[in-house]
Enzyme design. Structure first.
Site, short mmCIF file in Angstrom:
data_model
loop_
_atom_site.label_atom_id
_atom_site.label_comp_id
_atom_site.label_asym_id
_atom_site.label_seq_id
_atom_site.Cartn_x
_atom_site.Cartn_y
_atom_site.Cartn_z
N CYS B 35 0.82 -1.22 0.00
CA CYS B 35 0.00 0.00 0.00
C CYS B 35 0.85 1.25 0.00
O CYS B 35 0.34 2.34 -0.20
CB CYS B 35 -0.92 0.03 1.21
SG CYS B 35 -2.20 -1.22 1.12
N CYS B 61 5.45 8.30 3.37
CA CYS B 61 5.83 9.62 2.92
C CYS B 61 5.99 10.57 4.10
O CYS B 61 5.80 10.19 5.25
CB CYS B 61 4.80 10.16 1.93
SG CYS B 61 3.17 10.19 2.63
N CYS B 105 -3.09 9.51 6.01
CA CYS B 105 -1.97 9.35 6.95
C CYS B 105 -2.45 9.52 8.39
O CYS B 105 -2.00 8.80 9.29
CB CYS B 105 -0.88 10.38 6.66
SG CYS B 105 -0.08 10.15 5.08
#
Ligand code: FES
Lengths: 395, 274
Positions: B35, B61, B105
Site C-alpha cells: 500500500c 511519505c 496518513c
C-alpha cells in the site's frame, strides 16, 4: 542554498543564449508573421529559420515540421489524425509505459470504442518485437511507441518497429520528447510517419513543441482555425518560443556529443557511487539501451516522497515513481508494468542530468544520499526484517 | 509538491519517539509495503496506567512520518481511555492540518493507536473485521463507514483521500458510494455545528437566562455568568443559592446538563466566588 538540478526529464532550464534570442520578439518585434507589412514579415523569416533548425536536428525537411504548444498536443494531434484519416480501421497499438499524453489518450479512445493493444515490457523495461509484430492486424490504424522512456530512460527500437508497421500499411508515431537532443535521430534513415518533440525538455521554454509529419502522410488537423502552419494547426504562432525552440535544437545538436560523453559519464558516476555505497538498491530499466542522462534507482524499504523531501533540504531536485508523488496512490505505471516489486517501486528515485551539471554536484549527491537513506531506513518497520531476509539469502 | 505545514515538515525532519518500546504493553502494525505506507506503534504504561513511553516506526511519505511522530507525542502521559478518544482529525489538527489527499496518513495513525490499544486489552484489532470493499488497498466496509461518519465525508474522492479505498483500479467505487449513501441517510452523521467563541458565549448566556435563572429565581436564588474559557463555563451563585449547601450539586446537575444539551456537549460548569 545552491540548487542542484537533477530533474531534467521533467523540465530543463532555458539556455541563456536561447533566452537572449527570444527576448526581442517579446519586446520590439511583436509583429504577426502572417501580416503583409515588413514589420510582421521579418518575424515570419525568423519562424522559417526556426523551422529549419528544428528539422535539422532530426534530419527532416522544414515543411515536415508543424509547431504546436507542447508534446502532449503533438501526441494528440498525431494519433487523432491517424484515426481520422483511416476511418475504416478501429485498432491502435501502444505500450504500457507511455507518457500520460499517449497513455491517457489511448484509454479515452478505448472508451470511445477503439480496440486497444498495450504491449507489455519485461523486467528491464524492454519490448518483445515478435510479440509486437503479432499485435499488428489489418484493422490497425496506428502504432504509437515512445522513443525513450521518461522515467527509466530505456530506449525502444522504434525504427525497426516502424518498418514492421510500414510493411503492413500501418502508420507509426513516436513520442520522442525525451529522445530529441539526447540521442542522434535521423528521419531520413527510418520510415517513422510522425514524431513528437517538446521545447522545454531541451532548454527552450515551456509551451512550445513540434510535430514531425512525413511528407505525403495524410493529415487531419487537431486545432481548426486559420491558415497557419499551412492549415495544419490553427492559431497564431507562439513566435518568441518558436524562435527559442529553433535555437535550442541547434545548440542541442552541437552538444549531442557532450551529452553522450560528459553527461553520460556523470550519470554513470552517480549511479555507480550510489550502488556502491547504499545497500539494497538497484537500477530500474535496461542499463545499456538507455538515455545517457537518466538513472532510475530504487531504494528498498523506504518511500520516495520522503527521500525527495530530505534531498530538498539540501537543494537537490529529483523525482520519484512512488505512489505519494504520482498523485494516484499507486506507484508509477512504468515500474508496475516492469513488475518492479512493491518493496522497490515505492522507493524509486529518478535522476536526470543535463549539460549544466558539474562533477562537484554529482559528488555532493553521492555523499549526501546514502545518509538520507540510512536515516529513513532507521524509521522503517521493514528495514530490519528485510535485512534479515537478505542475510538469509531470500531477498 | 505538497503544501505541508511547517509543523508537518518539522516532525518529518526531526521525528520524535522513533523506535520500539521494549516489552510493550500495547503494540500494533497497520498498513503494508504494497500500500505504500505502514506504521508500527508500541507503548508502555506506568504504574498509574498512563502511557509513559510510545514509539513508532513508519514506512511512508513525509506526512505519514509526521502523523506517527505527532501521535506518539499526543498519547504520552494519557491514560489508555483518554488516548482512545483521539480521532484522525485530532492528529491532523495537531500538525496544523494535512493536505486533503494526505488525510489517510492521519487515519493510519488513529488505526494504529486503536489496534495497539486493542492488543493491550486483549481484543481483536477493530479494523481487521468486516468485509473488504476495496481489494486494491484492503479497506473494509466498517472502516469506510466509520471514516465517512467521523469526518462527514460526501464523495468517493474524499473517501479515497481519507482511506485510500478507491484509489487504485476503481472497481470499488460503486460499493463506496453505497456506503456513503447509507451512512448519510441513517442520519447518524453528527454534524455538530462549529461554534465561534462569540456564538458560544451568546448561546450560553441565552440558555442560562431562559432555562435556568427563572427556576432559581423562584426559590430566591440567582446565577450569574462570569466568563467562558474554552469549554469551561465560570458562574457565580447569588442569593439563596449562594448559601445553599446543595448548590454545587444543583449547578453541576442542572446547569451543566442544560448547557451540554442545548449548547455544546463538552461544556463544564465551574463555580467561582465573586
Ligand atoms: S478495489 Fe478499490 S481501487 Fe481497486
Amino acid at each position: 542554498m545552491k540548487t542542484i538540478y537533477l530533474d531534467n526529464n521533467a523540465t530543463t532550464r532555458v539556455a541563456p543564449e536561447v533566452l537572449e534570442a527570444m527576448l526581442p520578439y517579446l519586446q520590439d518585434y511583436y509583429g504577426n508573421p502572417s501580416s503583409m507589412h515588413t514589420f510582421g514579415g521579418q518575424v515570419g523569416r525568423r519562424v522559417r529559420q526556426a523551422r529549419e533548425q528544428v528539422a535539422k536536428i532530426i534530419g527532416a525537411q522544414p515543411e515536415e515540421i508543424i509547431f504546436t504548444s507542447c508534446g502532449t498536443e503533438s501526441d494528440n494531434t498525431a494519433i487523432r489524425s491517424a484515426l481520422a484519416t483511416n476511418p475504416g480501421k478501429r485498432h491502435l497499438v501502444t505500450t504500457r509505459v507511455e507518457h500520460p499524453a499517449v497513455h491517457s489518450l489511448a484509454a479515452r479512445l478505448a472508451q470511445e470504442g477503439y480496440r486497444l493493444t498495450e504491449l507489455p515490457v519485461d523486467s528491464e523495461g524492454r519490448l518483445n518485437l515478435e510479440q509486437y509484430a503479432r499485435s499488428l492486424t489489418p484493422d490497425t490504424a496506428i502504432v504509437s511507441m515512445m522513443w525513450a522512456n521518461n522515467e527509466t530512460g530505456v530506449i525502444f527500437p522504434v525504427e525497426e518497429a516502424a518498418t514492421l508497421a510500414h510493411n503492413r500499411g500501418i502508420l507509426f508515431h513516436t513520442d520522442a520528447v525525451q529522445a530529441v537532443g539526447k540521442i542522434p535521430i535521423d528521419m531520413r534513415a527510418n520510415c517513422i510517419d510522425m514524431l513528437s518533440l517538446s521545447g522545454h525538455k531541451l532548454h527552450a521554454p515551456k509551451g512550445v513543441g513540434a510535430l514531425y509529419l512525413r511528407k505525403g502522410t495524410r493529415f487531419s488537423p487537431f486545432l481548426i482555425g486559420g491558415h497557419q502552419e499551412k492549415g495544419r494547426r490553427g492559431g497564431t504562432e507562439n513566435v518568441p518560443s518558436i524562435i527559442a525552440l529553433g535555437l535550442a535544437c541547434d545548440l542541442a545538436a552541437q552538444k549531442l556529443t557532450t551529452e553522450n560523453t560528459v553527461v553520460k559519464e556523470l550519470r554513470d558516476k552517480l549511479e555507480n557511487a550510489l550502488l556502491d555505497r547504499v545497500p539494497r538498491c538497484r537500477v530500474n530499466g535496461d542499463r545499456v539501451q538507455r538515455l545517457p542522462n537518466t538513472s532510475n534507482i530504487s531504494f528498498e524499504f523506504v518511500e520516495g516522497e520522503a527521500i525527495l523531501l530530505r534531498l530538498d533540504e539540501y537543494g537537490i531536485c529529483a523525482s520519484s515513481g512512488s505512489a505519494c508523488t504520482s498523485g494516484s496512490l499507486q506507484p508509477s505505471h512504468v515500474l508496475r508494468a516492469m513488475g518492479v516489486p512493491f518493496t522497490m517501486a515505492h522507493g524509486s528515485i529518478r535522476f536526470s542530468l543535463s549539460i549544466y551539471n558539474t562533477e562537484e554536484e554529482i559528488d555532493f549527491v553521492s555523499d549526501t544520499l546514502p545518509g538520507i537513506i540510512e536515516d529513513l531506513r532507521a524509521l522503517s518497520p521493514y528495514w530490519e526484517a528485510g535485512d534479515a531476509l537478505c542475510a538469509r539469502g531470500e531477498g | 509538491m505538497w503544501e505541508y505545514t511547517d509543523k508537518v515538515k518539522e516532525h518529518f525532519l526531526n521525528p520524535r519517539n522513533v523506535g520500539e518500546v521494549e516489552n510493550p504493553d500495547g503494540a500494533a502494525t497497520v498498513g503494508s509495503l504494497a500500500c505504500g505506507d505502514a506504521l508500527k506503534l508500541t507503548f508502555k504504561l506506568d504504574e498509574n496506567g498512563r502511557i509513559k513511553d510510545a514509539r513508532f516506526k513508519t514506512f511512508g511519505c513525509a506526512s505519514a512520518i509526521a502523523s506517527a511522530s505527532a501521535l506518539t507525542e499526543m498519547i504520552k502521559g494519557k491514560t489508555v481511555e483518554e488516548a482512545a478518544k483521539i480521532t484522525n482529525q485530532d492528529i491532523a489538527n495537531y500538525l496544523g492540518g494535512l493536505p486533503e489527499e494526505k488525510m489517510h496518513c492521519s487515519v493510519m495513525g488513529r488505526e494504529a493507536l486503536e489496534a495497539a490499544i486493542a492488543h493491550y486489552r486483549g481484543e481483536p484489532a477493530p479494523t481487521e473485521e468486516g468485509q473488504i470493499i476495496c481489494e486494491c488497498f484492503g479497506v473494509t466496509e466498517e472502516e469506510i463507514a466509520r471514516v465517512v461518519k467521523e469526518n462527514n465525508l460526501r464523495t468517493i474522492e474524499e473517501v479515497t483521500n481519507y482511506t485510500k479505498a478507491g484509489g487504485g483500479c476503481g472497481n470499488c467505487h460503486e460499493a463506496i458510494q453505497e456506503i456513503i449513501d447509507r451512512v448519510r441517510s441513517q442520519g447518524k452523521v453528527v454534524t455538530r455545528p462549529k461554534l465561534s467563541n462569540i456564538q458560544k458565549i451568546k448561546m450560553i448566556e441565552e440558555t442560562i437566562d431562559r432555562e435556568i435563572r427563572p427556576a432559581l429565581q423562584q426559590d430566591g436564588g440567582d446565577l450569574e455568568l462570569i466568563d467562558v474559557v474554552g469549554n469551561r463555563v465560570l458562574v457565580a451563585t447569588r442569593g439563596a443559592c449562594a448559601s445553599c449547601a446543595a448548590s454545587h450539586l444543583t449547578l453541576k446537575q442542572v446547569v451543566e446538563a442544560k448547557l451540554r444539551e442545548l449548547v455544546w456537549p463538552e461544556l463544564e460548569v465551574e463555580e467561582v466566588t465573586s
